[in-house]
Design a protein around this motif. Structure first.
Motif, mmCIF file in Angstrom:
data_model
loop_
_atom_site.group_PDB
_atom_site.id
_atom_site.type_symbol
_atom_site.label_atom_id
_atom_site.label_comp_id
_atom_site.label_asym_id
_atom_site.label_seq_id
_atom_site.Cartn_x
_atom_site.Cartn_y
_atom_site.Cartn_z
ATOM 1 N N THR A 35 13.417 36.313 -7.138
ATOM 2 C CA THR A 35 13.032 37.638 -6.642
ATOM 3 C C THR A 35 12.367 37.513 -5.266
ATOM 4 O OG1 THR A 35 12.017 39.726 -7.317
ATOM 5 C CG2 THR A 35 10.731 37.725 -7.740
ATOM 6 N N PHE A 36 12.244 38.621 -4.563
ATOM 7 C CA PHE A 36 11.707 38.621 -3.193
ATOM 8 C C PHE A 36 10.641 39.699 -3.088
ATOM 9 C CE2 PHE A 36 15.708 36.591 -3.288
ATOM 10 C CZ PHE A 36 15.561 35.515 -2.447
ATOM 11 N N GLY A 37 9.559 39.386 -2.357
ATOM 12 C CA GLY A 37 8.407 40.292 -2.282
ATOM 13 C C GLY A 37 8.478 41.213 -1.072
ATOM 14 N N PHE A 38 7.736 42.318 -1.120
ATOM 15 C CA PHE A 38 7.739 43.338 -0.067
ATOM 16 C C PHE A 38 6.315 43.676 0.340
ATOM 17 C CE2 PHE A 38 11.706 43.589 -2.222
ATOM 18 C CZ PHE A 38 12.619 43.933 -1.235
ATOM 19 N N PRO A 39 6.104 44.038 1.633
ATOM 20 C CA PRO A 39 4.733 44.344 2.073
ATOM 21 C C PRO A 39 4.233 45.677 1.540
ATOM 22 C CG PRO A 39 6.310 44.639 3.879
ATOM 23 C CD PRO A 39 7.070 44.059 2.737
ATOM 24 N N VAL A 44 10.265 48.327 -0.154
ATOM 25 C CA VAL A 44 11.076 48.003 -1.340
ATOM 26 C C VAL A 44 12.093 49.123 -1.579
ATOM 27 C CG1 VAL A 44 9.589 48.897 -3.241
ATOM 28 C CG2 VAL A 44 11.046 46.982 -3.657
ATOM 29 N N LEU A 45 11.652 50.382 -1.377
ATOM 30 C CA LEU A 45 12.576 51.510 -1.579
ATOM 31 C C LEU A 45 13.733 51.474 -0.578
ATOM 32 C CD1 LEU A 45 10.230 54.534 -2.417
ATOM 33 C CD2 LEU A 45 12.008 53.501 -3.871
ATOM 34 N N ASP A 46 13.439 51.043 0.645
ATOM 35 C CA ASP A 46 14.498 50.965 1.670
ATOM 36 C C ASP A 46 15.627 50.049 1.222
ATOM 37 O OD1 ASP A 46 13.322 52.742 3.367
ATOM 38 O OD2 ASP A 46 12.342 51.202 4.615
ATOM 39 N N VAL A 47 15.267 48.935 0.581
ATOM 40 C CA VAL A 47 16.296 47.997 0.114
ATOM 41 C C VAL A 47 16.954 48.522 -1.160
ATOM 42 C CG1 VAL A 47 16.717 45.653 -0.739
ATOM 43 C CG2 VAL A 47 15.230 45.999 1.235
ATOM 44 N N VAL A 48 16.131 48.980 -2.114
ATOM 45 C CA VAL A 48 16.677 49.471 -3.394
ATOM 46 C C VAL A 48 17.642 50.630 -3.144
ATOM 47 C CG1 VAL A 48 16.079 50.617 -5.574
ATOM 48 C CG2 VAL A 48 14.726 48.682 -4.774
ATOM 49 N N GLU A 49 17.305 51.513 -2.236
ATOM 50 C CA GLU A 49 18.143 52.695 -1.991
ATOM 51 C C GLU A 49 19.205 52.443 -0.926
ATOM 52 O OE1 GLU A 49 15.180 55.749 -1.394
ATOM 53 O OE2 GLU A 49 14.760 55.877 -3.556
ATOM 54 N N GLY A 50 19.312 51.204 -0.449
ATOM 55 C CA GLY A 50 20.426 50.805 0.409
ATOM 56 C C GLY A 50 20.307 51.180 1.874
ATOM 57 N N LEU A 56 16.258 41.153 -2.691
ATOM 58 C CA LEU A 56 15.504 41.867 -3.714
ATOM 59 C C LEU A 56 15.434 41.053 -5.000
ATOM 60 C CD1 LEU A 56 14.275 44.692 -4.616
ATOM 61 C CD2 LEU A 56 16.591 45.258 -5.395
ATOM 62 N N TYR A 57 16.638 40.793 -5.573
ATOM 63 C CA TYR A 57 16.690 40.146 -6.885
ATOM 64 C C TYR A 57 18.008 39.380 -6.944
ATOM 65 C CZ TYR A 57 15.921 39.668 -11.927
ATOM 66 O OH TYR A 57 15.690 39.170 -13.176
ATOM 67 N N THR A 58 17.959 38.114 -7.329
ATOM 68 C CA THR A 58 19.141 37.255 -7.199
ATOM 69 C C THR A 58 20.296 37.681 -8.094
ATOM 70 O OG1 THR A 58 17.967 35.401 -6.248
ATOM 71 C CG2 THR A 58 19.915 34.845 -7.543
ATOM 72 N N ARG A 59 20.013 38.160 -9.320
ATOM 73 C CA ARG A 59 21.143 38.570 -10.182
ATOM 74 C C ARG A 59 21.950 39.700 -9.555
ATOM 75 N NH1 ARG A 59 21.268 42.488 -13.837
ATOM 76 N NH2 ARG A 59 19.033 42.465 -14.191
ATOM 77 N N TYR A 60 21.314 40.511 -8.713
ATOM 78 C CA TYR A 60 22.038 41.594 -8.020
ATOM 79 C C TYR A 60 22.897 41.050 -6.865
ATOM 80 C CZ TYR A 60 18.645 44.959 -10.048
ATOM 81 O OH TYR A 60 17.867 45.714 -10.873
ATOM 82 N N GLY A 61 22.708 39.783 -6.513
ATOM 83 C CA GLY A 61 23.374 39.236 -5.330
ATOM 84 C C GLY A 61 22.549 39.467 -4.073
ATOM 85 N N LEU A 62 21.368 40.076 -4.221
ATOM 86 C CA LEU A 62 20.526 40.361 -3.046
ATOM 87 C C LEU A 62 19.585 39.186 -2.820
ATOM 88 C CD1 LEU A 62 19.968 44.187 -3.605
ATOM 89 C CD2 LEU A 62 21.681 43.041 -2.199
ATOM 90 N N ASN A 63 20.178 38.115 -2.328
ATOM 91 C CA ASN A 63 19.521 36.824 -2.096
ATOM 92 C C ASN A 63 20.113 36.297 -0.786
ATOM 93 O OD1 ASN A 63 19.982 33.843 -2.072
ATOM 94 N ND2 ASN A 63 18.671 33.872 -3.862
ATOM 95 N N PRO A 64 19.297 35.838 0.177
ATOM 96 C CA PRO A 64 19.839 35.488 1.508
ATOM 97 C C PRO A 64 20.909 34.406 1.483
ATOM 98 C CG PRO A 64 17.426 35.320 1.469
ATOM 99 C CD PRO A 64 17.856 35.651 0.071
ATOM 100 N N THR A 65 20.808 33.434 0.581
ATOM 101 C CA THR A 65 21.824 32.363 0.537
ATOM 102 C C THR A 65 23.162 32.938 0.078
ATOM 103 O OG1 THR A 65 20.058 30.804 0.008
ATOM 104 C CG2 THR A 65 22.305 30.056 -0.390
#
Ligand code: PLP
Length: 392
Positions: A35-39, A44-50, A56-65
């Motif tokens: 998982t990834f943290g937000f200030p 966090v809403l900006d990423v969650v809402e696209g 955000l979360y690796t299972r979603y594929g939202l992981n930089p690698t």
């Protein structure tokens, strides 16, 4: 860092998607984090809402690698986006589930990987999704097999193990007339040799376990194509939990950097061996798309840049004598996979096609005396010496 949308394939393989890390590391590092943290809440809403691309979360594929690898894969197949999966079968199943609902229909052309056959023939019918399997030489009657509920035409080319070559452009044209998606498994050819999206396919699938990974040390899959066709697949990947592990994504990005040199070397070695096999007195038939006498040669010449590293051949002998030849090989390991730097051999009736009935095998020309080889990157003289001693 380096933008390479207009560059050549090798440049894209090396640079696209990669970013300098904060310490100057010259490609995207491995972020193993789940998982990834937000200030603050707004970010966090900006990423969650696209609104903002972020992690955000690796299972979603939202992981930089993972995101970095997906940019690279999309670029090298010439697609808008790519999703990566824990295996080739995960990529296939998510694609079928996203684009077919209960009472929908798939047409599958020619030989396909045994696991794909089982998924289409056994698992998907339980969900009301049925498949008509047609032979490659029935493709000129494709329209007759398309029904009002057909959603996908699926095929591999070259096929396994006959190396049959199917004409992507003409199949995709028929599919389009009927409003059906063309999905091509490009695992055998790789984007170095064949670009299905440029030839009219809608989606391309790979078992990245094979040539894209290239070293027999990772298991993964990908689907590549336009974002609007990939979006429905994303939720299936997320909710079935099929994401590729970050370590694997890092390893796959490492492997892709050498994809072009590896595949070109596989192509040249296989071409040499295919020609030598044709001349051998114990061989009745060689299936390789790069042989001018081979059935699929004219289509292959038109749609492929190179002819790949896979060859199958039929020995003058029965099942036991064929197994004896396979057993005498020293450099070729007996294994059902393909696409790695080490040469592999299999007798399809004992592994990849063991679950087909004898009638199904006969219909498809998969005979007891067939051998399939995945030509690796050893010295080609050594590979020929090994084949020769095993055949003699
Ligand atoms: N597609 C092809 C052409 C294959 O050969 C395979 C596996 O051998 C698959 C798909 C499935 O890939 P995986 O084993 O990564 O799930």
């Amino acid at each position: 860092m380096k933008k390479s949308t207009d560059s050549g394939l090798a440049t894209k393989c090396i640079h696209t998607g990669d970013t300098l890390d904060e310490r100057g590391g010259i490609f995207t590092p491995l972020y193993n984090h789940s998982t990834f943290g937000f200030p603050n809440t707004q970010s966090v809403l900006d990423v969650v809402e696209g609104r903002v691309e972020g992690s955000l979360y690796t299972r979603y594929g939202l992981n930089p690698t993972i995101q970095s690898l997906e940019k690279k894969l999309a670029a090298i197949e010439g697609g808008e986006s790519a999703w990566v999966f824990s295996s080739g079968m995960a990529a296939e199943s998510a694609t079928f589930l996203a684009h077919c609902k209960s009472n929908d229909h798939i047409v599958c052309i020619g030989d396909v990987y045994g696991g794909t056959y089982e998924l289409l023939d056994t698992n998907l019918p339980d969900l009301g999704i049925n498949t008509t399997f047609i032979l490659g030489d029935e493709v000129n009657k494709l329209s007759e097999f398309i029904k009002s509920n057909t959603r996908i035409i699926f095929f591999e080319t070259p096929t396994n193990p006959n190396m049959e070559v199917l004409d992507i452009t003409s199949i995709a044209a028929v599919a389009k007339q009927h409003g059906v998606l063309t999905v091509v498994d490009n695992t055998f050819a790789t984007p170095v040799n064949q670009k299905p999206l440029e030839l009219g396919a809608d989606l391309v699938i790979h078992s990245t376990t094979k040539y894209l990974g290239g070293h027999s040390d990772l298991t993964g899959g990908t689907v590549i194509g336009p974002t609007d066709l990939l979006t429905p697949i994303w939720t299936w990947r997320k909710n079935l939990g099929q994401i590729m592990a970050p370590e694997v994504a890092y390893l796959l990005a490492r492997s892709l950097r050498t994809l072009v040199v590896r595949v070109n070397a596989h192509n040249s070695a296989a071409k040499i061996l295919a020609k030598q096999l044709v001349e051998h007195p114990r061989i009745n038939k060689v299936n390789y798309p790069g042989l001018p006498d081979f059935n699929g040669y004219s289509i292959a010449k038109h749609q492929m840049k190179g002819f790949g590293g896979m060859i199958s051949f039929v020995i003058d002998g029965d099942a036991k004598e064929t197994a004896d030849v396979v057993d005498r090989l020293k450099l070729f390991s007996i294994a059902p996979s393909l696409g790695g730097v080490e040469s592999l051999v299999t007798q399809p009736i004992t592994t990849t096609h063991i679950n087909l009935t004898p009638e199904e095998r006969t219909k498809r020309g998969i005979v007891d005396s067939m051998v399939r080889i995945s030509v690796g990157l050893e010295d080609v003289e050594d590979l020929w010496a090994d084949l020769e001693q095993a055949l003699n």
